[in-house]
Enzyme design. Structure first.
Site, PDB file in Angstrom:
ATOM      1  N   TYR A  53      -5.840 -36.295  17.473  1.00  0.00           N
ATOM      2  CA  TYR A  53      -5.284 -35.319  18.515  1.00  0.00           C
ATOM      3  C   TYR A  53      -6.034 -34.334  19.323  1.00  0.00           C
ATOM      4  O   TYR A  53      -5.859 -33.778  20.245  1.00  0.00           O
ATOM      5  CB  TYR A  53      -3.959 -34.654  18.404  1.00  0.00           C
ATOM      6  CG  TYR A  53      -2.738 -35.315  17.696  1.00  0.00           C
ATOM      7  CD1 TYR A  53      -2.659 -36.897  17.779  1.00  0.00           C
ATOM      8  CD2 TYR A  53      -1.564 -34.662  17.024  1.00  0.00           C
ATOM      9  CE1 TYR A  53      -1.663 -37.380  17.462  1.00  0.00           C
ATOM     10  CE2 TYR A  53      -0.895 -35.533  16.467  1.00  0.00           C
ATOM     11  CZ  TYR A  53      -0.720 -36.867  16.618  1.00  0.00           C
ATOM     12  OH  TYR A  53       0.196 -37.581  16.204  1.00  0.00           O
ATOM     13  N   HIS A 111      -3.208 -42.738   9.495  1.00  0.00           N
ATOM     14  CA  HIS A 111      -2.563 -42.603  10.737  1.00  0.00           C
ATOM     15  C   HIS A 111      -1.931 -43.992  11.137  1.00  0.00           C
ATOM     16  O   HIS A 111      -0.640 -44.189  11.736  1.00  0.00           O
ATOM     17  CB  HIS A 111      -3.540 -42.248  11.660  1.00  0.00           C
ATOM     18  CG  HIS A 111      -2.987 -41.581  13.127  1.00  0.00           C
ATOM     19  ND1 HIS A 111      -3.287 -40.601  13.875  1.00  0.00           N
ATOM     20  CD2 HIS A 111      -1.677 -41.887  13.738  1.00  0.00           C
ATOM     21  CE1 HIS A 111      -2.545 -40.065  14.609  1.00  0.00           C
ATOM     22  NE2 HIS A 111      -1.629 -41.101  14.817  1.00  0.00           N
TER      23      HIS A 111
HETATM   24  N1  LIG Z   1       2.142 -40.813  13.713  1.00  0.00           N
HETATM   25  C1  LIG Z   1       2.090 -41.406  14.982  1.00  0.00           C
HETATM   26  O1  LIG Z   1       1.324 -42.672  15.268  1.00  0.00           O
HETATM   27  C2  LIG Z   1       2.487 -40.740  15.924  1.00  0.00           C
HETATM   28  C3  LIG Z   1       2.491 -41.327  17.463  1.00  0.00           C
HETATM   29  C4  LIG Z   1       3.389 -40.473  18.321  1.00  0.00           C
HETATM   30  C5  LIG Z   1       3.639 -39.029  17.855  1.00  0.00           C
HETATM   31  N2  LIG Z   1       3.572 -38.466  16.761  1.00  0.00           N
HETATM   32  C6  LIG Z   1       3.645 -37.139  16.525  1.00  0.00           C
HETATM   33  O2  LIG Z   1       5.240 -37.013  16.760  1.00  0.00           O
HETATM   34  C7  LIG Z   1       5.223 -35.848  17.547  1.00  0.00           C
HETATM   35  C8  LIG Z   1       6.511 -36.084  18.659  1.00  0.00           C
HETATM   36  O3  LIG Z   1       6.468 -37.388  19.298  1.00  0.00           O
HETATM   37  P1  LIG Z   1       6.073 -37.206  20.958  1.00  0.00           P
HETATM   38  O4  LIG Z   1       5.380 -36.182  21.471  1.00  0.00           O
HETATM   39  O5  LIG Z   1       5.622 -38.855  21.293  1.00  0.00           O
HETATM   40  O6  LIG Z   1       7.411 -37.168  21.762  1.00  0.00           O
HETATM   41  P2  LIG Z   1       8.814 -36.490  21.513  1.00  0.00           P
HETATM   42  O7  LIG Z   1       8.853 -35.453  20.621  1.00  0.00           O
HETATM   43  O8  LIG Z   1       9.967 -37.276  21.395  1.00  0.00           O
HETATM   44  O9  LIG Z   1       9.138 -35.998  23.239  1.00  0.00           O
HETATM   45  C9  LIG Z   1       8.365 -35.280  23.776  1.00  0.00           C
HETATM   46  C10 LIG Z   1       8.626 -34.934  25.272  1.00  0.00           C
HETATM   47  O10 LIG Z   1      10.022 -34.764  25.154  1.00  0.00           O
HETATM   48  C11 LIG Z   1       9.991 -33.257  26.054  1.00  0.00           C
HETATM   49  N3  LIG Z   1      10.962 -32.374  25.289  1.00  0.00           N
HETATM   50  C12 LIG Z   1      10.865 -31.625  24.118  1.00  0.00           C
HETATM   51  N4  LIG Z   1      11.931 -31.140  23.759  1.00  0.00           N
HETATM   52  C13 LIG Z   1      12.750 -31.357  24.768  1.00  0.00           C
HETATM   53  C14 LIG Z   1      14.080 -30.838  25.035  1.00  0.00           C
HETATM   54  N5  LIG Z   1      14.693 -30.155  24.207  1.00  0.00           N
HETATM   55  N6  LIG Z   1      14.976 -31.446  26.029  1.00  0.00           N
HETATM   56  C15 LIG Z   1      14.203 -32.449  26.733  1.00  0.00           C
HETATM   57  N7  LIG Z   1      12.520 -32.708  26.899  1.00  0.00           N
HETATM   58  C16 LIG Z   1      12.426 -32.356  25.477  1.00  0.00           C
HETATM   59  C17 LIG Z   1       8.703 -32.634  26.087  1.00  0.00           C
HETATM   60  O11 LIG Z   1       8.457 -32.208  27.239  1.00  0.00           O
HETATM   61  P3  LIG Z   1       8.049 -30.743  27.269  1.00  0.00           P
HETATM   62  O12 LIG Z   1       6.689 -30.307  26.772  1.00  0.00           O
HETATM   63  O13 LIG Z   1       7.948 -30.458  28.771  1.00  0.00           O
HETATM   64  O14 LIG Z   1       9.011 -29.891  26.629  1.00  0.00           O
HETATM   65  C18 LIG Z   1       7.784 -33.925  25.753  1.00  0.00           C
HETATM   66  O15 LIG Z   1       7.558 -34.592  27.042  1.00  0.00           O
HETATM   67  C19 LIG Z   1       4.087 -35.954  18.359  1.00  0.00           C
HETATM   68  O16 LIG Z   1       3.589 -34.629  19.044  1.00  0.00           O
HETATM   69  C20 LIG Z   1       3.234 -36.244  17.180  1.00  0.00           C
HETATM   70  O17 LIG Z   1       3.032 -34.915  16.395  1.00  0.00           O
HETATM   71  C21 LIG Z   1       2.952 -39.369  15.573  1.00  0.00           C
END
Ligand SMILES: NC(=O)c1ccc[n+]([C@@H]2O[C@H](COP(=O)([O-])OP(=O)(O)OC[C@H]3O[C@@H](n4cnc5c(N)ncnc54)[C@H](OP(=O)(O)O)[C@@H]3O)[C@@H](O)[C@H]2O)c1
Length: 280
Positions: A53, A111
């Site tokens: 990241y 990962h």
């Molecule tokens: N292990 C892996 O391979 C892997 C892969 C992907 C992700 N991850 C981890 O998982 C975390 C979360 O997944 P993600 O970032 O892919 O997606 P997510 O948390 O499902 O969604 C993030 C998105 O949702 C929006 N959001 C957040 N809270 C909200 C709410 N209450 N209402 C409406 N929209 C909202 C955010 O926009 P705003 O910023 O505008 O609020 C952002 O665009 C990552 O940050 C990372 O740490 C791990």
């Protein structure tokens, strides 16, 4: 300082993992440090990052600025598959700690699977890193059921979780069942489907009956199954929203209606890196 109640934890083998953590993928620079600091001040006690990241320094800045005691925060980072050769893995883990300015992380994950390096070598190195005190717990991410079972056979240390994409639009029942069977936690990444949950009619309707948003209903659906969620937001006001999910309960009928939104091809994260393996 905290303005929400304590976040419950889930027990996975020897680890106790807070059910809500802050995802940090794509958070960069001062925004990242500020969001991490604010989340901790609000009561979050779990932060998820990864060497890939490119934000571990800023995550570390936020952790240190928050004033929350180190032992009260559960910090996860992940090693990228290009560092899975044993010596590389150990060096990469040490580099993560330098960037985070920590002496150990709470959870260190592989990962993604890397079919080019024997899993036994990588897991041997991961276990050694744990025994050397660089990580309190270890686990995996994006592992299939078959790979989890292979890893559990090989690993000399407990593997406490599989972090996988998990939200109502993706049927992950097989991986969830396998983790349960082996006493591992499921950590749901992209738990609000990268924001898509916000526009879903079923989640909006069920949520409004509980005076909750669609995003909160989506997260509640997961934590009510003891699945850890790590939603990411760059907006300070959404930090509280995403953690305020422990003061209501979805009925069995509501849980079933949300589960019915899931399909086997509901994945949103690009799986190119893994060679598009099957999940069961
Ligand atoms: N292990 C892996 O391979 C892997 C892969 C992907 C992700 N991850 C981890 O998982 C975390 C979360 O997944 P993600 O970032 O892919 O997606 P997510 O948390 O499902 O969604 C993030 C998105 O949702 C929006 N959001 C957040 N809270 C909200 C709410 N209450 N209402 C409406 N929209 C909202 C955010 O926009 P705003 O910023 O505008 O609020 C952002 O665009 C990552 O940050 C990372 O740490 C791990």
């Amino acid at each position: 300082m905290s303005d929400m109640g304590p976040i419950p934890t889930v027990k996975a083998k020897v680890a106790k993992i807070p059910l809500v953590g802050l995802g940090t993928w794509d958070l960069r620079g001062r925004t990242c440090a500020r969001v991490v600091e604010q989340a901790l001040r609000l009561g979050y006690r779990h932060v998820d990052t990864a060497e890939m990241y490119d934000n571990e320094r800023e995550v570390g800045d936020g952790l240190h600025a928050s004033g929350v005691k180190r032992n009260d925060v559960f910090v996860t980072t992940k090693i990228w598959p290009s560092h899975f050769a044993p010596r590389e893995l150990e060096r990469a883990a040490r580099d993560c700690l330098v960037r985070l300015r920590l002496s150990e992380v709470d959870l260190l994950l592989l990962h993604w699977p890397n079919p080019q390096i024997p899993l036994a070598e990588t897991l041997g190195a991961l276990c050694k890193v744990k025994r050397d005190g660089l990580a309190r717990h270890i686990g995996v991410s994006n592992f299939t059921v078959a790979l989890i079972e292979e890893a559990l056979q090989i690993s000399s240390e407990p593997l406490v979780c599989d972090q996988v994409e998990c939200h109502p639009f993706l049927d992950q029942s097989k991986i969830i069942a396998a983790c349960r069977e082996h006493g591992m936690a499921v950590v749901a990444y992209s738990p609000i489907a990268r924001g898509n949950a916000r526009n879903d009619k079923v989640l909006t309707r069920i949520g409004s009956a509980h005076k909750k948003t669609a995003a909160q209903t989506c997260l509640r659906f997961l934590v009510q199954q003891d699945i850890v969620v790590i939603p990411r937001t760059s907006k300070l006001e959404r930090l509280s929203e995403n953690a305020a999910i422990f003061d209501f309960q979805l009925s069995d009928e509501e849980m079933a209606e949300i589960a019915a939104l899931g399909s086997r091809d509901g994945r949103i994260v690009d799986w190119a890196y893994s060679g598009r393996m099957k999940w069961d």
